[in-house]
Design an enzyme around this catalytic site. Structure first.
Site, PDB file in Angstrom:
ATOM      1  N   GLU A 117       0.839  -1.210   0.000  1.00 12.60           N
ATOM      2  CA  GLU A 117       0.000   0.000   0.000  1.00 12.60           C
ATOM      3  C   GLU A 117       0.869   1.253   0.000  1.00 12.60           C
ATOM      4  O   GLU A 117       2.050   1.196   0.332  1.00 12.60           O
ATOM      5  CB  GLU A 117      -0.927  -0.021   1.220  1.00 12.60           C
ATOM      6  CG  GLU A 117      -1.925  -1.157   1.124  1.00 12.60           C
ATOM      7  CD  GLU A 117      -2.970  -1.108   2.233  1.00 12.60           C
ATOM      8  OE1 GLU A 117      -2.909  -0.188   3.088  1.00 12.60           O
ATOM      9  OE2 GLU A 117      -3.832  -2.003   2.240  1.00 12.60           O
ATOM     10  N   ALA A 118       0.230   2.356  -0.333  1.00 11.91           N
ATOM     11  CA  ALA A 118       0.969   3.619  -0.466  1.00 11.91           C
ATOM     12  C   ALA A 118       1.753   3.948   0.805  1.00 11.91           C
ATOM     13  O   ALA A 118       2.879   4.416   0.749  1.00 11.91           O
ATOM     14  CB  ALA A 118       0.004   4.739  -0.802  1.00 11.91           C
ATOM     15  N   GLY A 119       1.168   3.701   1.933  1.00 10.52           N
ATOM     16  CA  GLY A 119       1.863   4.051   3.185  1.00 10.52           C
ATOM     17  C   GLY A 119       2.524   2.877   3.853  1.00 10.52           C
ATOM     18  O   GLY A 119       3.063   3.000   4.947  1.00 10.52           O
ATOM     19  N   SER A 148       2.066  -5.218  -9.782  1.00 10.24           N
ATOM     20  CA  SER A 148       2.444  -5.779 -11.085  1.00 10.24           C
ATOM     21  C   SER A 148       1.210  -6.347 -11.779  1.00 10.24           C
ATOM     22  O   SER A 148       0.328  -6.905 -11.114  1.00 10.24           O
ATOM     23  CB  SER A 148       3.486  -6.883 -10.900  1.00 10.24           C
ATOM     24  OG  SER A 148       4.662  -6.342 -10.347  1.00 10.24           O
ATOM     25  N   ASN A 234       7.773 -16.560   0.466  1.00 11.04           N
ATOM     26  CA  ASN A 234       8.854 -17.542   0.549  1.00 11.04           C
ATOM     27  C   ASN A 234       9.000 -18.339  -0.738  1.00 11.04           C
ATOM     28  O   ASN A 234      10.016 -18.980  -0.972  1.00 11.04           O
ATOM     29  CB  ASN A 234       8.615 -18.501   1.727  1.00 11.04           C
ATOM     30  CG  ASN A 234       9.202 -17.921   2.997  1.00 11.04           C
ATOM     31  OD1 ASN A 234      10.261 -17.300   2.959  1.00 11.04           O
ATOM     32  ND2 ASN A 234       8.509 -18.103   4.102  1.00 11.04           N
ATOM     33  N   GLU A 330      30.684   0.537 -15.755  1.00 15.78           N
ATOM     34  CA  GLU A 330      31.900   1.303 -15.443  1.00 15.78           C
ATOM     35  C   GLU A 330      33.076   0.820 -16.296  1.00 15.78           C
ATOM     36  O   GLU A 330      33.866   1.622 -16.784  1.00 15.78           O
ATOM     37  CB  GLU A 330      32.231   1.165 -13.956  1.00 15.78           C
ATOM     38  CG  GLU A 330      31.286   1.961 -13.066  1.00 15.78           C
ATOM     39  CD  GLU A 330      31.400   1.623 -11.583  1.00 15.78           C
ATOM     40  OE1 GLU A 330      30.889   2.390 -10.764  1.00 15.78           O
ATOM     41  OE2 GLU A 330      31.991   0.566 -11.244  1.00 15.78           O
ATOM     42  N   MET A 332      32.949  -1.035 -19.143  1.00 13.45           N
ATOM     43  CA  MET A 332      32.713  -0.989 -20.592  1.00 13.45           C
ATOM     44  C   MET A 332      32.625   0.435 -21.117  1.00 13.45           C
ATOM     45  O   MET A 332      32.537   0.648 -22.336  1.00 13.45           O
ATOM     46  CB  MET A 332      31.437  -1.751 -20.945  1.00 13.45           C
ATOM     47  CG  MET A 332      31.599  -3.254 -20.825  1.00 13.45           C
ATOM     48  SD  MET A 332      30.016  -4.131 -20.829  1.00 13.45           S
ATOM     49  CE  MET A 332      29.416  -3.784 -22.474  1.00 13.45           C
ATOM     50  N   GLU A 355       9.170  -7.451  -3.344  1.00 12.27           N
ATOM     51  CA  GLU A 355       9.099  -8.742  -2.630  1.00 12.27           C
ATOM     52  C   GLU A 355       9.892  -8.750  -1.327  1.00 12.27           C
ATOM     53  O   GLU A 355      10.380  -9.787  -0.906  1.00 12.27           O
ATOM     54  CB  GLU A 355       9.609  -9.878  -3.531  1.00 12.27           C
ATOM     55  CG  GLU A 355       8.885 -10.011  -4.846  1.00 12.27           C
ATOM     56  CD  GLU A 355       7.437 -10.406  -4.681  1.00 12.27           C
ATOM     57  OE1 GLU A 355       6.582  -9.521  -4.877  1.00 12.27           O
ATOM     58  OE2 GLU A 355       7.167 -11.536  -4.319  1.00 12.27           O
TER      59      GLU A 355
END
Lengths: 375, 344
Positions: A117-119, A148, A234, A330, A332, A355
């Site tokens: 939730e938002a909070g 999702s 889990n 970094e 490449m 998760e």
């Protein structure tokens, strides 16, 4: 102890590779990322071709790893259509399995899971979404955040409070899980835009305004929702670890390719040692991630989940994905910045968050070790 | 900090508040627009460095400006850095006036120094024309480009070039970044020893680049502090949790030390080694502190509206577009060991 994959699992790896090679073209990946567009067509093909074989969880695991290794956004989009289905598997009744779970595993429906939730964030027990019994149905009010499949799921499993906690210390009690049809009156969805990464995946905010859910769509027993969700985490954390493994391995692939093609060599004619050591370090971390992820999976798939090893796998895989993508860019230099590796770098960071944040995973490990005396 | 720098700092803060902060997403992701570029130029921000031909370039005031511009939108600081770099190399009064007043734009292809030979395209002068392609051009949407020819000359391209397909852009998305195709007879040779000249400028920019990193670190750490004070989880403010508080505190300690070092360097005449020390550490810090601040914000940090994720992207982009880890560590090691070092 056998570290070799069986032949049928190896076949799943090859199948996933072939699918990714065919459909995860750079053009598609870039377009999905740029436009924040869910790859509907590719997901449909993956379902038709049964790329995810739910009859064998090892196949699911290695398929996630391989698809994500090619492209994280597309790979995750293709492999989360059944997100949350294990809750039906373990706690749903036969009618719910038939109605909701089987069509998802058959690739005909898409599922979403509404917990955060938002909070709330990591504080699952602190959720505010409420479900009040009214006649033959529950009435849901509240909201969910960062969900999702938010705009594309047919149904959601939603965690809501059905009774007040008995005490402030026991907030995890009184929570229940419901199946919510995405077409329910009072149910609204806001797509979230402007994500740093995994932009091919569909993420949304869910809003419940007096949404009626029939009593029979409560999953399992009233008040045990927290336990169900933790059980699911889990399981899902192992698949998140596979995502991390895929991203880290993808970064390693790209760094090795760069090293063969562009990297400067020293006066001795070999790759500079700084680069050699970096490749070795990333490769070792990838291998360690694979071993710990597969170990956690082997416990789970034998129905003896080990939450300590699961949390170790999840946090270590996330950190490895972030580490590997950062170091690869970094090293490449402009070749990394202008390749799909920049997308991997953006995609990797979410694994530290979803998760269960890395910090939460570490706390789980220590608290359970103190309680149980070791992994 | 000296008084003149404090005044300058306040000027940039006011400028940010007035013109930048309300447009930050647009300036970061889309375009700054001619009007805003003109505003930047009107402040004198584009011509603070002087000519690189001077023994010691005046990077001090520029660095203070960049540090503070980067706090709001790092892309604005990079735009300013490119303009200053360009003007430090070019003398043509028509060109310099147009870039200094913001009516035209100029860039310099530092990528010539960042990737190996043959990896950055090829530009050759033949029959009075420069032809070929240059890769990885930051500011490829500019009106003028200073770049290196294969034969080593540093040239100013005034016209006759076109930007190619935009390259993937991790950071600074409002600034053009692509290959450039060149077919130009409208050019000026700036130096026969072009690579040497370009390298000289590149190292002069060590402190300005560090300044952008420090500005980003300050801004993103402040966002982390602010959020941790108001956001609760498990019945506590985030600031109350040891892992979060200790990690952010440790990074801020590092930042404060670097800021003091920065202030010392801009009030003296720093050596190349000192300037590179600062750049090396400041770039790494910006990446670390952006990562931590994003983590503190959780899922919200992952969304652009919260203004965190851009620092995560930009700090990495900065460390690649104006820096090459292996190359610079070789140079720095040699300076530290006072003999050739770190090359095997």
């Amino acid at each position: 102890m056998d570290f070799e994959l069986s032949d049928d699992i190896k076949e799943a790896v090859v199948r996933a590779k072939e699918f990714a090679n065919k459909y995860f073209t750079e053009e598609v990946a870039e377009k999905s990322d740029f436009n924040e567009e869910f790859p509907t067509d590719i997901v449909a093909i993956s379902k038709k071709e049964k790329v995810l074989d739910f009859s064998n969880p090892w196949k699911v695991l290695v398929t996630i790893e391989e698809l994500v290794r090619r492209d994280p956004g597309l790979g995750i989009s293709v492999t989360i259509s059944a997100f949350g289905a294990e809750i039906f598997m373990f706690f749903g009744n036969d009618a719910q399995k038939e109605k909701y779970m089987n069509p998802v595993f058959a690739g005909k429906r898409t599922l979403g899971l509404g917990v955060t939730e938002a909070g709330g964030g990591s504080d699952v027990a602190g959720i505010k979404c409420e479900a009040r019994l009214d006649g033959d149905s529950y009435v849901l009010n509240g909201g969910k955040m960062f969900i999702s499949n938010g705009q594309i799921a047919d149904h959601f499993l939603v965690l809501a409070r059905t009774s007040p906690p008995p005490s402030p210390e026991k907030k995890h009690k009184g929570l229940s899980v419901f199946v919510v049809d995405s077409k329910s009156p009072g149910f609204a969805i806001n797509k979230l835009h402007g994500k740093l990464g995994v932009r091919a995946t569909n993420t949304a905010e869910l809003i419940f305004d007096n949404v009626r859910v029939p009593k029979e769509d409560m999953v399992g027993e009233e008040g045990k929702g927290f336990y169900y969700i933790m059980t699911f985490f889990n399981i899902s954390r192992i698949y998140v670890a596979a995502q991390g493994l895929g991203i880290a391995h993808g970064a390693l692939d790209r760094l090795i390719e760069y090293s063969k093609k562009y990297a400067p060599v020293s006066e001795t004619g070999e790759l500079n040692e700084n680069l050699q050591l970096a490749i070795a370090e990333i490769a070792t971390r990838v291998e360690a991630t694979r071993n710990i992820t597969y170990k956690a999976a082997s416990y789970l798939f034998k129905f003896t989940p080990n939450p300590i090893v699961t949390s170790m796998a999840k946090f270590y895989a996330a950190e490895t994905a972030v580490f590997a993508t950062k170091r690869a860019i970094e090293l490449m230099s402009l070749h990394g910045l202008t390749s799909d590796l920049e997308r991997f770098f953006r995609d990797a960071k979410i694994l530290d968050i979803w998760e269960g944040t890395t910090e939460v995973e570490k706390l789980i490990i220590t608290r359970m070790m103190l309680k149980e005396g070791g992994a | 900090m000296e008084e003149e720098y404090e005044i300058l700092e306040n000027t940039v803060k006011d400028f940010n508040a007035k013109y930048v902060e309300n447009n930050s997403l647009k300036f970061e992701n889309e375009s700054m627009g001619k009007e805003f570029v003109k505003l930047l130029a009107d402040q004198g921000f584009f011509s603070m460095m002087g000519q690189s031909g001077e023994e010691v370039a005046d990077v001090k005031t520029l660095s203070v400006v960049l540090e503070n511009l980067a706090k709001s939108v790092p892309a604005v600081a990079v735009k300013t850095l490119l303009a200053n770099s360009f003007l430090s190399l070019v003398k043509d009064p028509e060109v310099t006036e147009a870039v200094a007043n913001g009516s035209k734009s100029g860039t310099v292809t530092f990528s010539d120094l960042l990737v190996g030979p043959g990896q950055n395209g090829s530009l050759l002068l033949s029959d009075g024309k420069i032809k070929g392609e240059k890769q990885f051009v930051v500011g490829s949407d500019s009106d003028f480009i200073v770049t290196l020819l294969d034969t080593g000359e540093l040239v100013l391209l005034k016209s006759g070039f076109t930007a190619g397909k935009k390259l993937k852009r991790l950071g600074f998305r409002s600034i053009g970044f692509s290959a450039v195709s060149v077919n130009s007879s409208d050019y000026e040779v700036l130096s026969k020893e072009g690579r040497k000249e370009l390298e000289k400028l590149y190292y002069q920019l060590s402190i300005p680049v560090a300044a952008i990193s420090l500005g980003m670190s300050e801004a993103v750490s402040q966002k982390g502090l602010d959020y941790a004070k108001v956001r609760t989880a498990f019945g506590h403010y985030l600031k109350d949790f040891q892992p979060l508080a200790f990690e952010l505190t440790s990074l801020i300690a590092e930042m404060e030390i670097l800021k003091r070092y920065f202030e010392v360097l801009i009030s003296t005449s720093p050596s190349r080694k000192e300037a590179m020390f600062l750049k090396h550490k400041a770039l790494a810090l910006a990446k670390d502190i952006s990562k931590t601040s994003l983590q503190i914000h959780g899922g919200y940090g992952y969304l652009e509206d919260f203004g965190i994720e851009k620092f995560y992207r930009d700090s990495m982009a900065l460390s690649v577009l104006f820096h090459n880890e292996e190359h610079e560590m070789e140079v720095l090691s040699t300076l530290v060991f006072e003999t050739k070092a770190g090359f095997v």
